[in-house]
Write a protein that holds these residues in place. Structure first.
Motif, PDB file in Angstrom:
ATOM      1  N   GLU A  67     -35.403 -18.651   2.239  1.00 11.57           N
ATOM      2  CA  GLU A  67     -36.721 -18.130   2.590  1.00 11.57           C
ATOM      3  C   GLU A  67     -36.738 -16.627   2.850  1.00 11.57           C
ATOM      4  O   GLU A  67     -37.459 -16.136   3.722  1.00 11.57           O
ATOM      5  N   ILE A  68     -35.960 -15.891   2.065  1.00 13.15           N
ATOM      6  CA  ILE A  68     -35.968 -14.427   2.122  1.00 13.15           C
ATOM      7  C   ILE A  68     -36.840 -13.976   0.962  1.00 13.15           C
ATOM      8  O   ILE A  68     -36.548 -14.290  -0.190  1.00 13.15           O
ATOM      9  N   ASP A  69     -37.926 -13.268   1.270  1.00 13.97           N
ATOM     10  CA  ASP A  69     -38.817 -12.874   0.193  1.00 13.97           C
ATOM     11  C   ASP A  69     -38.861 -11.354   0.044  1.00 13.97           C
ATOM     12  O   ASP A  69     -38.093 -10.634   0.671  1.00 13.97           O
ATOM     13  N   MET A  70     -39.784 -10.884  -0.783  1.00 14.93           N
ATOM     14  CA  MET A  70     -39.835  -9.475  -1.133  1.00 14.93           C
ATOM     15  C   MET A  70     -40.405  -8.580  -0.043  1.00 14.93           C
ATOM     16  O   MET A  70     -40.467  -7.375  -0.210  1.00 14.93           O
ATOM     17  N   SER A  71     -40.784  -9.168   1.082  1.00 15.82           N
ATOM     18  CA  SER A  71     -41.287  -8.355   2.195  1.00 15.82           C
ATOM     19  C   SER A  71     -40.140  -7.677   2.946  1.00 15.82           C
ATOM     20  O   SER A  71     -40.373  -6.807   3.778  1.00 15.82           O
ATOM     21  N   THR A  72     -38.904  -8.076   2.671  1.00  7.98           N
ATOM     22  CA  THR A  72     -37.721  -7.471   3.295  1.00  7.98           C
ATOM     23  C   THR A  72     -36.783  -6.988   2.181  1.00  7.98           C
ATOM     24  O   THR A  72     -35.773  -7.627   1.883  1.00  7.98           O
ATOM     25  N   PRO A  73     -37.102  -5.843   1.548  1.00  9.18           N
ATOM     26  CA  PRO A  73     -36.379  -5.409   0.359  1.00  9.18           C
ATOM     27  C   PRO A  73     -34.874  -5.204   0.534  1.00  9.18           C
ATOM     28  O   PRO A  73     -34.097  -5.578  -0.356  1.00  9.18           O
ATOM     29  N   VAL A  74     -34.435  -4.653   1.646  1.00 11.87           N
ATOM     30  CA  VAL A  74     -33.001  -4.414   1.834  1.00 11.87           C
ATOM     31  C   VAL A  74     -32.259  -5.742   1.967  1.00 11.87           C
ATOM     32  O   VAL A  74     -31.254  -5.978   1.286  1.00 11.87           O
ATOM     33  N   LEU A  75     -32.755  -6.612   2.816  1.00 12.47           N
ATOM     34  CA  LEU A  75     -32.131  -7.926   2.996  1.00 12.47           C
ATOM     35  C   LEU A  75     -32.135  -8.712   1.690  1.00 12.47           C
ATOM     36  O   LEU A  75     -31.144  -9.348   1.335  1.00 12.47           O
ATOM     37  N   LEU A  76     -33.244  -8.649   0.957  1.00 12.19           N
ATOM     38  CA  LEU A  76     -33.333  -9.362  -0.312  1.00 12.19           C
ATOM     39  C   LEU A  76     -32.308  -8.838  -1.310  1.00 12.19           C
ATOM     40  O   LEU A  76     -31.582  -9.622  -1.941  1.00 12.19           O
ATOM     41  N   ALA A  77     -32.202  -7.536  -1.450  1.00 10.06           N
ATOM     42  CA  ALA A  77     -31.239  -6.942  -2.390  1.00 10.06           C
ATOM     43  C   ALA A  77     -29.801  -7.276  -1.992  1.00 10.06           C
ATOM     44  O   ALA A  77     -28.962  -7.576  -2.845  1.00 10.06           O
ATOM     45  N   GLU A  78     -29.506  -7.236  -0.682  1.00  6.87           N
ATOM     46  CA  GLU A  78     -28.160  -7.600  -0.205  1.00  6.87           C
ATOM     47  C   GLU A  78     -27.851  -9.063  -0.522  1.00  6.87           C
ATOM     48  O   GLU A  78     -26.751  -9.394  -0.962  1.00  6.87           O
ATOM     49  N   THR A  79     -28.825  -9.935  -0.303  1.00  5.81           N
ATOM     50  CA  THR A  79     -28.641 -11.366  -0.560  1.00  5.81           C
ATOM     51  C   THR A  79     -28.478 -11.622  -2.053  1.00  5.81           C
ATOM     52  O   THR A  79     -27.623 -12.416  -2.471  1.00  5.81           O
ATOM     53  N   ASP A  80     -29.280 -10.942  -2.873  1.00  7.12           N
ATOM     54  CA  ASP A  80     -29.153 -11.074  -4.335  1.00  7.12           C
ATOM     55  C   ASP A  80     -27.767 -10.647  -4.803  1.00  7.12           C
ATOM     56  O   ASP A  80     -27.136 -11.328  -5.617  1.00  7.12           O
ATOM     57  N   ALA A  81     -27.284  -9.522  -4.272  1.00  5.97           N
ATOM     58  CA  ALA A  81     -25.958  -9.031  -4.667  1.00  5.97           C
ATOM     59  C   ALA A  81     -24.870 -10.018  -4.247  1.00  5.97           C
ATOM     60  O   ALA A  81     -23.946 -10.305  -5.025  1.00  5.97           O
ATOM     61  N   ARG A  82     -24.981 -10.555  -3.039  1.00  8.92           N
ATOM     62  CA  ARG A  82     -24.001 -11.542  -2.557  1.00  8.92           C
ATOM     63  C   ARG A  82     -24.015 -12.794  -3.442  1.00  8.92           C
ATOM     64  O   ARG A  82     -22.969 -13.321  -3.799  1.00  8.92           O
ATOM     65  N   MET A  83     -25.214 -13.237  -3.831  1.00 13.85           N
ATOM     66  CA  MET A  83     -25.321 -14.407  -4.699  1.00 13.85           C
ATOM     67  C   MET A  83     -24.652 -14.145  -6.049  1.00 13.85           C
ATOM     68  O   MET A  83     -23.896 -14.977  -6.547  1.00 13.85           O
ATOM     69  N   LEU A  84     -24.935 -12.991  -6.627  1.00 14.86           N
ATOM     70  CA  LEU A  84     -24.382 -12.691  -7.949  1.00 14.86           C
ATOM     71  C   LEU A  84     -22.861 -12.574  -7.919  1.00 14.86           C
ATOM     72  O   LEU A  84     -22.190 -12.961  -8.881  1.00 14.86           O
ATOM     73  N   GLN A  85     -22.305 -12.065  -6.829  1.00 15.00           N
ATOM     74  CA  GLN A  85     -20.853 -11.947  -6.709  1.00 15.00           C
ATOM     75  C   GLN A  85     -20.170 -13.309  -6.653  1.00 15.00           C
ATOM     76  O   GLN A  85     -19.030 -13.451  -7.073  1.00 15.00           O
ATOM     77  N   SER A  86     -20.874 -14.316  -6.142  1.00 15.92           N
ATOM     78  CA  SER A  86     -20.269 -15.647  -5.999  1.00 15.92           C
ATOM     79  C   SER A  86     -20.879 -16.674  -6.954  1.00 15.92           C
ATOM     80  O   SER A  86     -20.624 -17.869  -6.811  1.00 15.92           O
ATOM     81  N   LEU A  87     -21.675 -16.213  -7.915  1.00 12.02           N
ATOM     82  CA  LEU A  87     -22.350 -17.153  -8.804  1.00 12.02           C
ATOM     83  C   LEU A  87     -21.368 -17.760  -9.801  1.00 12.02           C
ATOM     84  O   LEU A  87     -20.769 -17.064 -10.610  1.00 12.02           O
ATOM     85  N   ASN A  88     -21.202 -19.044  -9.676  1.00 14.34           N
ATOM     86  CA  ASN A  88     -20.407 -19.823 -10.623  1.00 14.34           C
ATOM     87  C   ASN A  88     -21.208 -21.083 -10.929  1.00 14.34           C
ATOM     88  O   ASN A  88     -22.308 -21.267 -10.422  1.00 14.34           O
ATOM     89  N   LEU A  89     -20.658 -21.953 -11.750  1.00 16.60           N
ATOM     90  CA  LEU A  89     -21.391 -23.150 -12.145  1.00 16.60           C
ATOM     91  C   LEU A  89     -21.727 -24.045 -10.954  1.00 16.60           C
ATOM     92  O   LEU A  89     -22.827 -24.601 -10.873  1.00 16.60           O
ATOM     93  N   LYS A  90     -20.808 -24.137 -10.002  1.00 18.76           N
ATOM     94  CA  LYS A  90     -21.044 -24.963  -8.816  1.00 18.76           C
ATOM     95  C   LYS A  90     -22.245 -24.436  -8.023  1.00 18.76           C
ATOM     96  O   LYS A  90     -23.141 -25.193  -7.639  1.00 18.76           O
ATOM     97  N   ASN A  91     -22.268 -23.124  -7.765  1.00 16.11           N
ATOM     98  CA  ASN A  91     -23.374 -22.535  -7.010  1.00 16.11           C
ATOM     99  C   ASN A  91     -24.677 -22.554  -7.803  1.00 16.11           C
ATOM    100  O   ASN A  91     -25.758 -22.713  -7.237  1.00 16.11           O
ATOM    101  N   TYR A  92     -24.589 -22.403  -9.110  1.00 17.41           N
ATOM    102  CA  TYR A  92     -25.755 -22.492  -9.994  1.00 17.41           C
ATOM    103  C   TYR A  92     -26.462 -23.827  -9.760  1.00 17.41           C
ATOM    104  O   TYR A  92     -27.657 -23.870  -9.483  1.00 17.41           O
TER     105      TYR A  92
END
Length: 182
Positions: free
Chosen positions: A139-164
């Motif tokens: 439930e992190i949305d675009m109203s918190t741009p820094v937190l959202l970008a940090e969370t997106d980056a963290r997701m992409l660093q750990s994105l594998n088939l299991k997390n997908y």
């Protein structure tokens, strides 16, 4: 492997879901007169693409980030579509075309400059935007741009088939409420 899963699931989702999409289209036509919503969004490498969704607000509603919209702008049918996340199904077409992935950072508008810059500095714009992801299920949305970008980056660093599959399952199971509206 993730792109192959995107292709298979988006094709199957559109093919199997066609009768439901048709019904939602007809109800949306009655509800707003224009059931499909198209909007330019920031895609991979910062390039523009046209996102498609079912319309949840009147055609006259101003085109800004969802968290800046008043909740009274959403139609009754629109509330149903958002609550069930059915408004997102047409984005399977964007996934099939390669503009999006099922899992990735939600695509933002070009006027969300702070978010774009935060994502650019963290390498998030190198990925295809997604229908769901770590930020959405938390439930992190675009109203918190820094937190959202940090969370997106963290997701992409750990994105594998299991997390997908984990993020897809969490979304289908109802985790996350989508972008907030005022």
């Amino acid at each position: 492997m993730i792109r192959l899963c995107d292709l298979i699931f988006s094709f199957l989702g559109l093919a199997v879901g066609f009768p439901i999409l048709s019904i939602l289209f007809i109800i949306g036509l009655i509800d707003t007169g224009s059931p499909m919503f198209r909007q330019k969004r920031v895609g991979r490498y910062g390039k523009a693409f046209t996102l498609v969704k079912f319309r949840t607000m009147p055609v006259s509603t101003v085109s800004v980030a969802t968290h800046l919209i008043n909740a009274s702008s959403i139609t009754r049918f629109g509330h149903f579509l958002r609550r069930t996340k059915l408004d997102e199904i047409p984005q399977l077409w964007n996934v099939l075309k390669g503009e999006m992935s099922l899992v990735g950072p939600r695509p933002c508008l070009f006027n969300q400059e702070e978010l774009i810059e935060e994502r650019r500095s963290r390498g998030v714009l190198q990925a295809r935007p997604g229908i769901t992801g770590l930020a959405q299920v938390n439930e992190i949305d675009m109203s918190t741009p820094v937190l959202l970008a940090e969370t997106d980056a963290r997701m992409l660093q750990s994105l594998n088939l299991k997390n997908y599959f984990k993020y897809i399952f969490m979304t289908v199971a109802g985790k996350g409420s989508g972008d907030r509206v005022r």
